[in-house]
Design a protein around this motif. Structure first.
Motif, PDB file in Angstrom:
ATOM      1  N   ARG A 134       0.915  -1.356   0.002  1.00  0.00           N
ATOM      2  CA  ARG A 134      -0.344   0.279  -0.475  1.00  0.00           C
ATOM      3  C   ARG A 134       1.033   1.417  -0.073  1.00  0.00           C
ATOM      4  O   ARG A 134       2.368   1.215   0.580  1.00  0.00           O
ATOM      5  N   LEU A 135       0.023   1.940  -0.600  1.00  0.00           N
ATOM      6  CA  LEU A 135       0.777   3.056  -0.593  1.00  0.00           C
ATOM      7  C   LEU A 135       0.694   4.605   0.019  1.00  0.00           C
ATOM      8  O   LEU A 135      -0.848   4.635  -0.102  1.00  0.00           O
ATOM      9  N   ARG A 136       1.141   4.974   1.682  1.00  0.00           N
ATOM     10  CA  ARG A 136       0.294   5.262   2.694  1.00  0.00           C
ATOM     11  C   ARG A 136       1.303   6.927   2.795  1.00  0.00           C
ATOM     12  O   ARG A 136       2.359   6.765   2.941  1.00  0.00           O
ATOM     13  N   ALA A 137      -0.074   8.205   3.013  1.00  0.00           N
ATOM     14  CA  ALA A 137       0.774   9.363   2.532  1.00  0.00           C
ATOM     15  C   ALA A 137       0.020  10.043   2.613  1.00  0.00           C
ATOM     16  O   ALA A 137      -1.632   9.598   2.744  1.00  0.00           O
ATOM     17  N   ARG A 138       0.295  10.969   3.011  1.00  0.00           N
ATOM     18  CA  ARG A 138      -0.415  12.603   3.321  1.00  0.00           C
ATOM     19  C   ARG A 138       0.042  14.012   2.654  1.00  0.00           C
ATOM     20  O   ARG A 138       1.456  14.331   2.074  1.00  0.00           O
ATOM     21  N   LEU A 139      -1.018  14.416   1.602  1.00  0.00           N
ATOM     22  CA  LEU A 139      -0.468  15.689   1.214  1.00  0.00           C
ATOM     23  C   LEU A 139       0.068  16.922   1.585  1.00  0.00           C
ATOM     24  O   LEU A 139      -0.677  16.753   2.931  1.00  0.00           O
ATOM     25  N   ALA A 140       0.591  17.712   1.013  1.00  0.00           N
ATOM     26  CA  ALA A 140       0.868  18.827   2.189  1.00  0.00           C
ATOM     27  C   ALA A 140       0.082  20.207   2.284  1.00  0.00           C
ATOM     28  O   ALA A 140      -0.734  19.921   0.894  1.00  0.00           O
ATOM     29  N   GLU A 141       0.000  20.558   2.870  1.00  0.00           N
ATOM     30  CA  GLU A 141      -0.583  21.484   3.342  1.00  0.00           C
ATOM     31  C   GLU A 141      -1.503  23.137   1.835  1.00  0.00           C
ATOM     32  O   GLU A 141      -2.374  22.793   1.867  1.00  0.00           O
ATOM     33  N   ARG A 142       0.055  22.592   1.356  1.00  0.00           N
ATOM     34  CA  ARG A 142       0.135  23.826   0.516  1.00  0.00           C
ATOM     35  C   ARG A 142      -1.255  22.465  -0.710  1.00  0.00           C
ATOM     36  O   ARG A 142      -1.613  23.801  -1.928  1.00  0.00           O
ATOM     37  N   VAL A 143      -1.220  21.831  -0.671  1.00  0.00           N
ATOM     38  CA  VAL A 143      -1.350  20.829  -2.018  1.00  0.00           C
ATOM     39  C   VAL A 143      -3.498  20.798  -1.704  1.00  0.00           C
ATOM     40  O   VAL A 143      -4.102  20.582  -1.828  1.00  0.00           O
ATOM     41  N   LEU A 144      -3.696  20.870  -0.635  1.00  0.00           N
ATOM     42  CA  LEU A 144      -4.838  20.306   0.373  1.00  0.00           C
ATOM     43  C   LEU A 144      -5.673  21.108  -1.148  1.00  0.00           C
ATOM     44  O   LEU A 144      -7.347  20.740  -1.040  1.00  0.00           O
ATOM     45  N   PRO A 145      -5.769  22.097  -1.266  1.00  0.00           N
ATOM     46  CA  PRO A 145      -7.162  22.803  -2.165  1.00  0.00           C
ATOM     47  C   PRO A 145      -7.050  21.806  -3.559  1.00  0.00           C
ATOM     48  O   PRO A 145      -8.237  21.819  -4.119  1.00  0.00           O
ATOM     49  N   LEU A 146      -6.243  21.211  -3.900  1.00  0.00           N
ATOM     50  CA  LEU A 146      -6.671  20.196  -5.355  1.00  0.00           C
ATOM     51  C   LEU A 146      -6.712  18.756  -4.604  1.00  0.00           C
ATOM     52  O   LEU A 146      -7.052  18.000  -5.503  1.00  0.00           O
ATOM     53  N   SER A 147      -7.321  18.582  -3.273  1.00  0.00           N
ATOM     54  CA  SER A 147      -7.665  17.354  -3.182  1.00  0.00           C
ATOM     55  C   SER A 147      -8.374  16.988  -3.822  1.00  0.00           C
ATOM     56  O   SER A 147      -9.688  17.105  -4.093  1.00  0.00           O
TER      57      SER A 147
END
Length: 412
Positions: free
Chosen positions: A396-409
């Motif tokens: 599995r690939l587990r990670a989290r987007l950086a805060e600056r990228v959250l608008p692109l979720s």
């Protein structure tokens, strides 16, 4: 059926439909002056109502006849205050309930009347506004709870509870559409996509993962961007700036290969090199035969959604920090896939125990081997796309987007 005088002395007759006439013809059933009319419920053989009986005192010129309009003067209320005109407020309604014109306190009666008007005005809106609707339901819940307190009517309390539930539901729907978190559970972020558009985006990515005409990452990236340009009609426009931004030095080669395999059509007199020199004022028209409406199509969405998805992909692929790091096509495809498959809080995959993304699927989309995904995820961490080191254990690939990228979720 009743009759009487209205404001200013004009005559009206209330019928079954609660309508009122502006005047009544003199003759059978006519009412004049300020007298009282009596109507019989009996009818003749033809179904017509029997003539009304009008007292002599109500006839024109008869002794004791009142001035025209005198009956419309409201009677004083206890305490010396002026009475309200029943005609103006008799049919005030909210939620299919008539608001009594003698309901106390006055502030509650006014609020219920205005609330009914506000709901009817909302229904005439050309577009829904879920935040405004939630506010209306909140007002209704408070007003009906007060009405229940005054009257002791249990059904009003039930209506208040239903309105409170409707307000919560409307706010949750609004939050889902805008991708925000409620009750202070996280930052309020202005999203580029709605949840529904995120679903369409993931459908496009899956279509490209399993159906790309060429296996390499550069071709998949070009197929993604061109597909989003031509998604609705099978045709679109590209410029040399577009192609160079997506594919950098590989643009001409990749474009020609897509033409050679028949996935992409250029105008007869246009070559791949011509397309690379086309300017925004004269873009190159392109056609993707598999997306032409006469063919079986892999997805359907409107013009606004197509533009949103294309703009979203352009922001991801053209991200300033990814360009600064000279991210390769596979790394940018991984950026696309991780953003599209993230929750509003930026975490990848669903919320169950098996969180994260299937490594094989991610690798297949990015034209990588599963063991290569961790390396490219590390490049995304260095570019500030992912907030922390990715975990690729257990397939599995587990990670989290950086805060600056959250608008692109993609708002899973």
């Amino acid at each position: 059926m009743s009759a009487g005088t209205g404001d200013g002395g004009e005559l009206f007759v209330d019928g079954i439909g609660r309508g009122r006439t502006d005047r009544v013809e003199t003759g059978r059933g006519a009412v004049s002056g300020g007298g009282t009319a009596m109507f019989s419920d009996a009818s003749d053989g033809a179904g017509a109502a029997s003539p009304s009986v009008v007292p002599a005192s109500a006839r024109p010129g008869a002794a004791g006849a009142t001035e025209a309009g005198a009956a419309s003067v409201p009677r004083p209320r206890p305490g010396g205050g002026p009475a309200r005109t029943r005609r103006a407020e008799r049919w005030a309604k909210v939620a299919q309930r008539i608001v009594p014109d003698d309901l106390e306190p006055d502030v509650l009666r006014v609020e219920l009347t205005e609330l009914g008007d506000a709901f009817r005005a909302y229904q005439r809106r050309p577009e829904a506004d879920l935040a405004a609707l939630a506010d209306l339901h909140d007002r209704k819940a408070r007003a009906f709870a007060s009405w229940a307190d005054v009257t002791g009517d249990a059904s009003l309390r039930e209506e208040a509870d239903r309105a409170a539930t409707a307000a919560r539901t409307a706010r949750e729907m609004d939050a889902n559409r805008r991708g925000i978190l409620l009750d202070g559970e996280g930052p309020v972020v202005e999203r580029l996509l709605t949840r529904g558009q995120g679903v369409h985006l993931r459908n496009v990515l899956e279509h490209i993962r399993v159906g790309s005409p060429l296996p390499e990452a550069e071709a998949r990236l070009a197929v993604l961007m061109i597909t989003l340009r031509a998604a609705r009609a099978g045709t679109g426009n590209v410029t040399g700036q577009d192609l160079g931004g997506w594919l950098q030095g590989d643009a001409e080669r990749v474009l020609q290969e897509l033409v050679d395999v028949g996935w992409l059509l250029l105008p007869e007199d246009v070559t791949a090199d011509d397309a690379l020199t086309s300017r925004p004022e004269e873009p190159t028209p392109i056609t993707v035969p598999t997306l032409i409406p006469t063919q079986p199509r892999p997805f359907f969405f409107g013009k606004v959604t197509r533009a949103r998805l294309s703009g979203w992909a352009q922001k991801v692929v053209g991200d300033r920090k990814l360009r600064k790091k000279k991210a390769a096509a596979a790394t940018r495809l991984l950026a696309v896939y991780t953003a599209a498959h993230s929750r509003p809080d930026g975490c990848l995959g669903g919320t169950d125990e098996d969180a994260g993304l299937a490594l094989d699927t991610v690798a297949s989309f990015c034209a990588l081997r599963p063991e290569e995904v961790a390396e490219h995820a590390g490049l995304l961490v260095a570019a500030g796309w992912l907030a922390e080191e990715a975990d690729t254990t257990d397939g599995r690939l587990r990670a989290r987007l950086a805060e600056r990228v959250l608008p692109l979720s993609g708002l899973l």
